[in-house]
Design a protein around this motif. Structure first.
Motif, PDB file in Angstrom:
ATOM      1  N   THR A 485      29.344  17.406  74.667  1.00  0.00           N
ATOM      2  CA  THR A 485      29.773  17.189  73.283  1.00  0.00           C
ATOM      3  C   THR A 485      31.264  17.473  73.149  1.00  0.00           C
ATOM      4  N   ASN A 486      31.694  18.606  73.742  1.00  0.00           N
ATOM      5  CA  ASN A 486      33.124  18.938  73.691  1.00  0.00           C
ATOM      6  C   ASN A 486      33.963  17.863  74.370  1.00  0.00           C
ATOM      7  N   ALA A 487      33.478  17.393  75.544  1.00  0.00           N
ATOM      8  CA  ALA A 487      34.230  16.372  76.284  1.00  0.00           C
ATOM      9  C   ALA A 487      34.374  15.104  75.451  1.00  0.00           C
ATOM     10  N   ILE A 488      33.373  14.832  74.614  1.00  0.00           N
ATOM     11  CA  ILE A 488      33.438  13.642  73.745  1.00  0.00           C
ATOM     12  C   ILE A 488      34.364  13.942  72.551  1.00  0.00           C
ATOM     13  N   LYS A 489      34.120  15.166  71.942  1.00  0.00           N
ATOM     14  CA  LYS A 489      34.862  15.518  70.731  1.00  0.00           C
ATOM     15  C   LYS A 489      36.359  15.585  70.980  1.00  0.00           C
ATOM     16  N   TYR A 490      36.720  16.204  72.118  1.00  0.00           N
ATOM     17  CA  TYR A 490      38.155  16.426  72.348  1.00  0.00           C
ATOM     18  C   TYR A 490      38.730  15.401  73.326  1.00  0.00           C
ATOM     19  N   ASN A 491      38.179  14.182  73.242  1.00  0.00           N
ATOM     20  CA  ASN A 491      38.682  13.119  74.117  1.00  0.00           C
ATOM     21  C   ASN A 491      39.677  12.245  73.360  1.00  0.00           C
ATOM     22  N   GLY A 516      40.602  13.888  78.060  1.00  0.00           N
ATOM     23  CA  GLY A 516      40.930  14.173  76.658  1.00  0.00           C
ATOM     24  C   GLY A 516      42.252  14.884  76.432  1.00  0.00           C
ATOM     25  N   ILE A 517      42.277  15.614  75.323  1.00  0.00           N
ATOM     26  CA  ILE A 517      43.538  16.215  74.883  1.00  0.00           C
ATOM     27  C   ILE A 517      43.926  17.452  75.710  1.00  0.00           C
ATOM     28  N   GLY A 518      42.960  18.029  76.389  1.00  0.00           N
ATOM     29  CA  GLY A 518      43.243  19.207  77.224  1.00  0.00           C
ATOM     30  C   GLY A 518      43.536  20.459  76.391  1.00  0.00           C
ATOM     31  N   VAL A 519      43.736  21.547  77.105  1.00  0.00           N
ATOM     32  CA  VAL A 519      43.957  22.831  76.412  1.00  0.00           C
ATOM     33  C   VAL A 519      45.256  23.454  76.964  1.00  0.00           C
ATOM     34  N   PRO A 520      46.147  23.919  76.081  1.00  0.00           N
ATOM     35  CA  PRO A 520      47.370  24.567  76.590  1.00  0.00           C
ATOM     36  C   PRO A 520      47.000  25.781  77.460  1.00  0.00           C
ATOM     37  N   ARG A 526      41.237  32.402  76.300  1.00  0.00           N
ATOM     38  CA  ARG A 526      40.553  32.807  75.067  1.00  0.00           C
ATOM     39  C   ARG A 526      39.483  31.810  74.621  1.00  0.00           C
ATOM     40  N   LEU A 527      39.329  30.706  75.386  1.00  0.00           N
ATOM     41  CA  LEU A 527      38.410  29.641  74.953  1.00  0.00           C
ATOM     42  C   LEU A 527      36.983  30.118  74.710  1.00  0.00           C
ATOM     43  N   PHE A 528      36.571  31.122  75.488  1.00  0.00           N
ATOM     44  CA  PHE A 528      35.166  31.561  75.380  1.00  0.00           C
ATOM     45  C   PHE A 528      34.970  32.635  74.308  1.00  0.00           C
ATOM     46  N   TYR A 532      36.982  31.054  68.587  1.00  0.00           N
ATOM     47  CA  TYR A 532      38.320  30.644  69.020  1.00  0.00           C
ATOM     48  C   TYR A 532      38.368  29.128  69.177  1.00  0.00           C
ATOM     49  N   ARG A 533      39.326  28.558  68.523  1.00  0.00           N
ATOM     50  CA  ARG A 533      39.490  27.101  68.626  1.00  0.00           C
ATOM     51  C   ARG A 533      40.959  26.783  68.765  1.00  0.00           C
ATOM     52  N   VAL A 534      41.237  25.795  69.641  1.00  0.00           N
ATOM     53  CA  VAL A 534      42.655  25.441  69.839  1.00  0.00           C
ATOM     54  C   VAL A 534      43.143  24.668  68.619  1.00  0.00           C
ATOM     55  N   GLY A 544      32.326  21.402  64.669  1.00  0.00           N
ATOM     56  CA  GLY A 544      32.277  22.538  65.614  1.00  0.00           C
ATOM     57  C   GLY A 544      32.294  23.872  64.879  1.00  0.00           C
ATOM     58  N   THR A 545      31.642  24.854  65.484  1.00  0.00           N
ATOM     59  CA  THR A 545      31.631  26.188  64.871  1.00  0.00           C
ATOM     60  C   THR A 545      32.555  27.146  65.625  1.00  0.00           C
ATOM     61  N   GLY A 546      33.005  26.742  66.793  1.00  0.00           N
ATOM     62  CA  GLY A 546      33.825  27.657  67.608  1.00  0.00           C
ATOM     63  C   GLY A 546      32.974  28.663  68.359  1.00  0.00           C
ATOM     64  N   LEU A 547      31.648  28.428  68.341  1.00  0.00           N
ATOM     65  CA  LEU A 547      30.748  29.388  69.018  1.00  0.00           C
ATOM     66  C   LEU A 547      30.073  28.771  70.237  1.00  0.00           C
ATOM     67  N   GLY A 548      30.221  27.434  70.355  1.00  0.00           N
ATOM     68  CA  GLY A 548      29.508  26.700  71.411  1.00  0.00           C
ATOM     69  C   GLY A 548      29.769  27.243  72.810  1.00  0.00           C
ATOM     70  N   LEU A 549      31.041  27.378  73.178  1.00  0.00           N
ATOM     71  CA  LEU A 549      31.354  27.825  74.548  1.00  0.00           C
ATOM     72  C   LEU A 549      30.926  29.290  74.778  1.00  0.00           C
ATOM     73  N   ALA A 550      31.057  30.101  73.694  1.00  0.00           N
ATOM     74  CA  ALA A 550      30.641  31.515  73.809  1.00  0.00           C
ATOM     75  C   ALA A 550      29.148  31.577  74.123  1.00  0.00           C
ATOM     76  N   GLY A 572      43.515  16.249  80.152  1.00  0.00           N
ATOM     77  CA  GLY A 572      42.058  16.358  80.215  1.00  0.00           C
ATOM     78  C   GLY A 572      41.588  17.687  80.760  1.00  0.00           C
ATOM     79  N   SER A 573      40.270  17.900  80.694  1.00  0.00           N
ATOM     80  CA  SER A 573      39.710  19.187  81.109  1.00  0.00           C
ATOM     81  C   SER A 573      38.592  18.985  82.120  1.00  0.00           C
ATOM     82  N   VAL A 574      38.344  20.043  82.904  1.00  0.00           N
ATOM     83  CA  VAL A 574      37.228  20.038  83.853  1.00  0.00           C
ATOM     84  C   VAL A 574      36.398  21.294  83.567  1.00  0.00           C
TER      85      VAL A 574
HETATM   86  P1  ADP Z   1      33.781  24.046  68.945  1.00  0.00           P
HETATM   87  O1  ADP Z   1      32.542  24.158  68.166  1.00  0.00           O
HETATM   88  O2  ADP Z   1      35.017  24.230  68.144  1.00  0.00           O
HETATM   89  O3  ADP Z   1      33.805  22.896  69.856  1.00  0.00           O
HETATM   90  P2  ADP Z   1      33.525  25.507  71.379  1.00  0.00           P
HETATM   91  O4  ADP Z   1      33.199  26.948  71.605  1.00  0.00           O
HETATM   92  O5  ADP Z   1      32.570  24.553  71.958  1.00  0.00           O
HETATM   93  O6  ADP Z   1      33.733  25.325  69.858  1.00  0.00           O
HETATM   94  O7  ADP Z   1      34.935  25.249  72.003  1.00  0.00           O
HETATM   95  C1  ADP Z   1      35.989  26.134  71.684  1.00  0.00           C
HETATM   96  C2  ADP Z   1      37.308  25.380  71.676  1.00  0.00           C
HETATM   97  O8  ADP Z   1      37.644  24.984  72.982  1.00  0.00           O
HETATM   98  C3  ADP Z   1      37.287  24.136  70.915  1.00  0.00           C
HETATM   99  O9  ADP Z   1      37.574  24.366  69.560  1.00  0.00           O
HETATM  100  C4  ADP Z   1      38.368  23.352  71.575  1.00  0.00           C
HETATM  101  O10 ADP Z   1      39.618  23.656  71.008  1.00  0.00           O
HETATM  102  C5  ADP Z   1      38.368  23.787  72.977  1.00  0.00           C
HETATM  103  N1  ADP Z   1      37.644  22.836  73.869  1.00  0.00           N
HETATM  104  C6  ADP Z   1      36.372  22.928  74.284  1.00  0.00           C
HETATM  105  N2  ADP Z   1      36.066  21.947  75.154  1.00  0.00           N
HETATM  106  C7  ADP Z   1      37.195  21.210  75.271  1.00  0.00           C
HETATM  107  C8  ADP Z   1      37.529  20.018  75.977  1.00  0.00           C
HETATM  108  N3  ADP Z   1      36.630  19.398  76.768  1.00  0.00           N
HETATM  109  N4  ADP Z   1      38.799  19.525  75.849  1.00  0.00           N
HETATM  110  C9  ADP Z   1      39.692  20.164  75.072  1.00  0.00           C
HETATM  111  N5  ADP Z   1      39.447  21.265  74.353  1.00  0.00           N
HETATM  112  C10 ADP Z   1      38.205  21.785  74.432  1.00  0.00           C
END
Ligand code: ADP
Length: 589
Positions: A485-491, A516-520, A526-528, A532-534, A544-550, A572-574
């Motif tokens: 979902t993230n890979a689609i959302k942030y593409n 996608g847009i990648g992360v600085p 701090r992504l997890f 936390y959201r970029v 997004g809730t910002g809780l998915g990766l956590a 992009g991200s891996v």
């Molecule tokens: P969200 O619900 O905001 O997606 P996540 O916990 O899943 O929350 O992700 C946290 C943050 O990590 C996102 O807000 C986003 O900024 C960044 N992120 C996650 N996956 C990707 C990705 N594939 N490409 C770029 N940024 C990502």
């Protein structure tokens, strides 16, 4: 060489012999003297009987001088024991002048003894002085008128007795000398039997003092010295055990002191550093030297001695150093000579502080996340309630915003509940053998439509088989879906997503790469973190809730696995999910 004990033994034996010999000698000489006097008396009594005195008196009346009397007495020379040292005499009863005797040469300087004077007064003089130079007896010979006409007597000048006593004395001296030689010899023997074991014990004691417990003292007898040796050996064994235990304790304490995470410092009364453990340098970020002082290490912390002196309690001080938060507990320590030092225990509370901060941040985040949709719901609801002329279309739009905000809040609360359950291990996991490959395929299938709708290409390059793994397939699929979902959302428009998989080092993995847009770089660590959201706006826009990766990471970790996130900003991200391969590594097609 004469050792002290030996000297004492010789001294005791010599004193003993000398005192015994003196007592025996005195006793002997006294006895001999008494015997001699007794003998003298009995000889005198045997001759000068009343009858003999009467005979002498009977004759005396007709005599002009003492020559006849001398002749009469001379007849008894033998029983009287008359010789060169014992003489008899006849004196004038009135003047005491010498008239005749056994040895006339002696007569001229005849001394009037107390006994002679007694006899001249009419009584028999028979007092004998034990310590006098002579012993004598004097008998008055009366005339018919009762006056003392003559005094006859015997005087012994003790020469014989003196000679006898001298002989006795020399015998005793010789016996004493012999006794002394024997005593010295015996003292050698005795001291050897006493001092040798004592010397051995002394040697053993010196060895023990030097820390050598390897030998024990030889026990050669059952006497007091033997018992002493036995007790000494017992004591040495006990001491060794105690010292070993003590050393063990010290080692334990030392190891504890060296490896404890808390820093420990001790300062003397002048504030000079006496002792510290390695943790201190790490906590303070400073090198400690023997010259380090309290002032140098804690320049801003003023600990008042008076505060510490009160019932020896410790003082707690907050201290920040080396990007750490420390709690320092100061306590007094008693040093020798009534001096008081200072002990400091450094406790690192950085993690606790961070935890507190993140907890506070989390609460603030939750409030913030819920406030936005709540404000929206309230705003739209109030508008709907207050306005009468809202058309149906606007009503539906407003209500759908309310509904989607409610959905959003529900999602947040649901995610938070999931996280709480994971935090407290209350999430029920159906741990059974599962196939990560199948899970990956299912997740891809579920997300294919979504990707397509967004104009993205979803490429699957999964291997034919992967080693099996164990876990809750549903939760793991939830993780993979989240990553996809993230890979689609942030593409980016026309971007692509590639799903690959494999195994490495006993672990299996699923990897999702996007264009996608990648992360600085600075945001990566701090992504997890929760909430936390970029890009907050983009995240919220896409629901997004910002809780998915956590949540994803928590689930992966509950399975003994992990999630790694690599990214190139703008490119992009891996994201890779790693799980441990099941024992035996059964392969699933
Ligand atoms: P969200 O619900 O905001 O997606 P996540 O916990 O899943 O929350 O992700 C946290 C943050 O990590 C996102 O807000 C986003 O900024 C960044 N992120 C996650 N996956 C990707 C990705 N594939 N490409 C770029 N940024 C990502």
């Amino acid at each position: 060489m004469f050792r002290s004990l030996h000297r004492k033994l010789v001294l005791v034996l010599v004193l003993l012999i000398v005192s015994v010999m003196t007592v025996v000698g005195t006793f002997l000489i006294n006895s001999v003297t008494s015997y001699h006097i007794q003998e003298f008396r009995s000889q005198m009594y045997s001759v000068f009987t009343g009858e003999f005195i009467l005979t002498l008196e009977g004759n005396a009346a007709h005599l002009d001088n003492g020559a006849e009397l001398r002749d009469m007495i001379e007849a008894y020379s033998a029983p009287l024991g008359i010789d060169a040292y014992r003489r008899f005499y006849v004196l004038d009863g009135h003047t005491g002048a010498y008239l005749a005797g056994s040895d006339d040469s002696y007569g001229s300087d005849m001394e009037l003894t107390p006994n002679i004077l007694t006899a001249m007064n009419g009584t028999v003089g028979q007092e004998v002085e034990l310590l006098g130079n002579y012993f004598d007896v004097a008998i008055p010979i009366r005339d018919t008128d009762g006056s003392v006409r003559f005094v006859v007597g015997v005087l012994d000048d003790k020469t014989e007795l003196k000679e006898l006593n001298w002989n006795l004395f020399t015998i005793l001296i010789r016996a004493m000398l012999f006794g002394l030689v024997v005593a010295i010899f015996l003292s050698f023997l005795l001291s050897k039997t006493i001092t040798d074991p004592v010397e051995r014990l002394t040697e053993q004691a010196s060895r023990i003092a030097g820390g050598d417990f390897s030998q024990s003292a030889e026990i050669e007898s059952n006497d007091e010295i033997g018992v002493l040796g036995q007790t000494f050996n017992d004591m040495s064994r006990q001491l060794e055990t105690t010292l070993l235990q003590e050393e063990e304790e010290r080692n334990k304490l030392d190891t504890l002191f060296r490896h404890m995470a808390d820093g420990m410092l001790a300062f003397d009364s002048a504030g000079r550093l006496m002792q510290s453990n390695p943790a201190v340098e790490a906590l303070l970020g400073k090198r400690l030297t023997a010259e380090s002082t309290y002032q140098e290490l804690f320049p801003d912390v003023q600990v008042q001695q008076e505060d510490l002196a009160q019932d020896g309690r410790s003082i707690e001080v907050d201290f920040a150093a080396n990007q750490r938060f420390l709690k320092i507990y100061f306590a007094p320590i008693r040093l020798e000579a009534d001096k008081q030092g200072l002990m400091a225990v450094l406790h690192d509370v950085t993690e606790q502080q961070k935890l507190d901060d993140s907890r506070r941040e989390f609460v603030a985040n939750v409030s913030h996340e819920l406030r936005t949709p709540l404000t929206n719901v309230r705003g739209y609801a109030e508008t709907l309630m207050s306005a009468d002329d809202i058309d149906r279309e606007t009503q539906v739009r407003f209500l759908s915003v309310i509904s989607s905000e409610a959905d959003r809040m529900t999602r947040i609360v649901k995610d938070l509940l999931t996280l709480t359950r994971l935090d407290y291990n209350r999430m029920e996991m159906k741990m059974e053998p599962m196939d990560l490959l199948a899970i990956g395929k299912k997740a891809v299938q579920a997300m294919e439509m979504e990707a397509k709708n967004r104009g993205l290409t979803l490429i699957t390059r999964l291997p034919d088989a992967l080693p099996g793994t164990v876990g809750d397939a549903e939760r793991i699929q939830q993780v993979v879906v989240n990553i996809l979902t993230n890979a689609i959302k942030y593409n980016k428009p026309d971007g692509s997503i590639t799903v690959t998989g494999g195994s490495k080092g006993g672990r299996v993995f699923l990897r999702v790469e996007d264009t996608g847009i990648g992360v600085p770089k600075e945001d990566l660590p701090r992504l997890f973190e929760r909430f936390y959201r970029v890009d907050k706006a983009r995240s919220r826009e896409s629901g997004g809730t910002g809780l998915g990766l956590a949540i994803a990471r928590q689930i992966a970790e509950t399975h003994g696995g992990s999630i790694t996130f690599d990214s190139k900003y703008g490119k992009g991200s891996v994201v890779t999910l790693w799980l441990p391969a099941a024992e035996g590594g059964a392969r699933h097609d």
